[in-house]
Design a protein around this motif. Structure first.
Motif, PDB file in Angstrom:
ATOM      1  N   GLU A  36       5.529  -2.122  11.645  1.00 25.02           N
ATOM      2  CA  GLU A  36       4.222  -1.848  11.052  1.00 25.02           C
ATOM      3  C   GLU A  36       4.348  -1.127   9.717  1.00 25.02           C
ATOM      4  OE1 GLU A  36       1.808   0.181  13.903  1.00 25.02           O
ATOM      5  OE2 GLU A  36       1.955  -1.426  15.403  1.00 25.02           O
ATOM      6  N   GLU A  37       5.455  -0.439   9.500  1.00 25.11           N
ATOM      7  CA  GLU A  37       5.664   0.289   8.245  1.00 25.11           C
ATOM      8  C   GLU A  37       6.556  -0.477   7.268  1.00 25.11           C
ATOM      9  OE1 GLU A  37       3.921   2.970   7.813  1.00 25.11           O
ATOM     10  OE2 GLU A  37       3.184   2.806   9.882  1.00 25.11           O
ATOM     11  N   ARG A  52       5.808  -7.101   8.869  1.00 25.65           N
ATOM     12  CA  ARG A  52       4.535  -6.554   9.317  1.00 25.65           C
ATOM     13  C   ARG A  52       3.460  -7.624   9.344  1.00 25.65           C
ATOM     14  NH1 ARG A  52       2.533  -2.239   4.986  1.00 25.65           N
ATOM     15  NH2 ARG A  52       0.799  -2.199   6.472  1.00 25.65           N
TER      16      ARG A  52
END
Length: 262
Positions: A36-37, A52
Motif C-alpha cells: 500500500e505504501e 499498490r
C-alpha cells in the motif's frame, strides 16, 4: 470514468489441511499490506509483481458447507486505473517471461488456482469507493452463473433492476456485478450480508415454497428464480465467503483466532 477491471481467484489446497489456507491468506494479506505504501511496481523473486495498483480488496475463506470444495480461499483484486493501470502491470510481467515469475515463497502450498478477469457493468459500485467508505460485511454471497452466449450484460441488467431491490429488502448490499471477460457465457456477482439477514432470506424463500409456516414468505424470491432462467444456460451457484482479517472487506483487520471448520 473508466470501466472497473477486477480479478477473482479461487485457490484449492490438497491434501486437505486446514492450516494451508490459513498460511496462504496470512502470507497474502501481509505482503499486500506492505504494498500500500509502494511508489512504483516491481517484479521480485518469490512474490512476483509488487504494486499498490494491484490491490487485494477481498481475501476470503470459502464456507465449505455452502457448496465450496474444502478447504478453499477466494481473493478479489482491484486493478486501479483499469486496463491501462493494474491490468497493464500484471500483463507486463509476461514480457520476456522473466525467470522470477517461476519462483514463489509459497511453492507447493497451493494445489490449484483458477482466475477470472472481471469487468464491472452499470450499477456495479467501484470497489475503491466501497473501501473508502469503510464498508465491510461479516459474510459475502458469491454468485457464479453460466448464461446463454451473449446474454451476460442482459442478465446483469436484470439483476440490477429486478433482483437487487429484492435482496436489499433482505439486507444484501451489492458489492460487484461483473461480466467475466474473454468469454461470453459467465457472470459473477458479490453481495455483502449479515448472518441474520442471510438466514432470514432463506426462511422467506422456504415460506414462499410452503416449507416454513413460521416465517414471512417473499414470493419475489421465487419469481426472480423463474425470471433468471430467461438468461441462464448452465450451472448456477451461490455460495458464501467469510472475509479474512487483514483484507479491506473484512470487519476486523486483527486476527483473533483460527478454526479448521469447513
Amino acid at each position: 470514468m473508466r470501466r472497473g477491471i477486477y480479478l477473482l481467484e479461487e485457490v484449492d489446497f490438497r491434501p486437505m489441511n486446514s492450516q494451508r489456507p490459513l498460511t496462504y491468506l496470512t502470507w497474502l494479506t501481509g505482503y499486500k499490506k506492505e504494498d500500500e505504501e509502494r511508489e512504483a511496481p516491481e517484479l521480485t523473486e518469490g512474490l512476483s509483481i509488487r504494486s499498490r495498483q494491484i490491490d487485494l480488496v477481498g481475501a476470503f475463506y470459502a464456507v465449505g458447507i455452502t457448496g465450496h470444495p474444502q478447504f478453499k480461499a477466494v481473493t478479489l483484486w482491484d486493478c486501479h486505473g483499469g486496463w491501462d493501470g493494474g491490468w497493464r502491470q500484471m500483463m507486463e510481467i509476461y514480457d520476456g517471461v522473466d525467470g522470477r515469475l517461476f519462483l514463489s515463497d509459497i511453492d507447493d502450498l497451493r494445489f490449484s488456482a483458477f482466475s477470472r478477469p472481471l469487468g464491472a457493468v452499470h450499477g456495479s459500485p467501484a470497489l475503491a469507493d466501497v473501501c473508502a467508505e469503510g464498508y465491510a460485511a461479516p459474510l459475502y454471497l458469491f454468485e457464479s452463473a453460466t448464461v446463454r452466449p451473449g446474454a451476460a450484460l442482459d442478465y446483469l441488467a436484470a439483476v440490477r433492476e429486478e433482483r437487487a431491490p429484492i435482496l436489499a429488502d433482505h439486507g444484501h448490499r451489492p458489492i460487484g456485478l461483473y461480466e467475466v471477460l474473454f468469454c461470453d457465457t459467465e457472470v459473477v456477482t458479490v453481495w455483502g450480508v449479515s448472518l441474520d439477514d442471510h438466514l432470514a432470506a432463506q426462511r422467506a424463500r422456504d415460506a414462499a415454497l410452503g416449507l416454513d409456516d413460521e416465517a414471512e414468505p417473499d414470493e419475489r424470491l421465487l419469481a426472480w428464480a423463474k425470471r433468471a432462467r430467461d438468461y441462464l444456460d448452465g450451472p448456477w451457484r451461490e455460495t458464501l465467503l467469510a472475509p479474512f482479517p487483514g483484507s479491506k472487506l473484512s470487519p476486523s483487520r486483527v486476527r483473533s483466532g483460527s478454526s479448521s471448520a469447513g
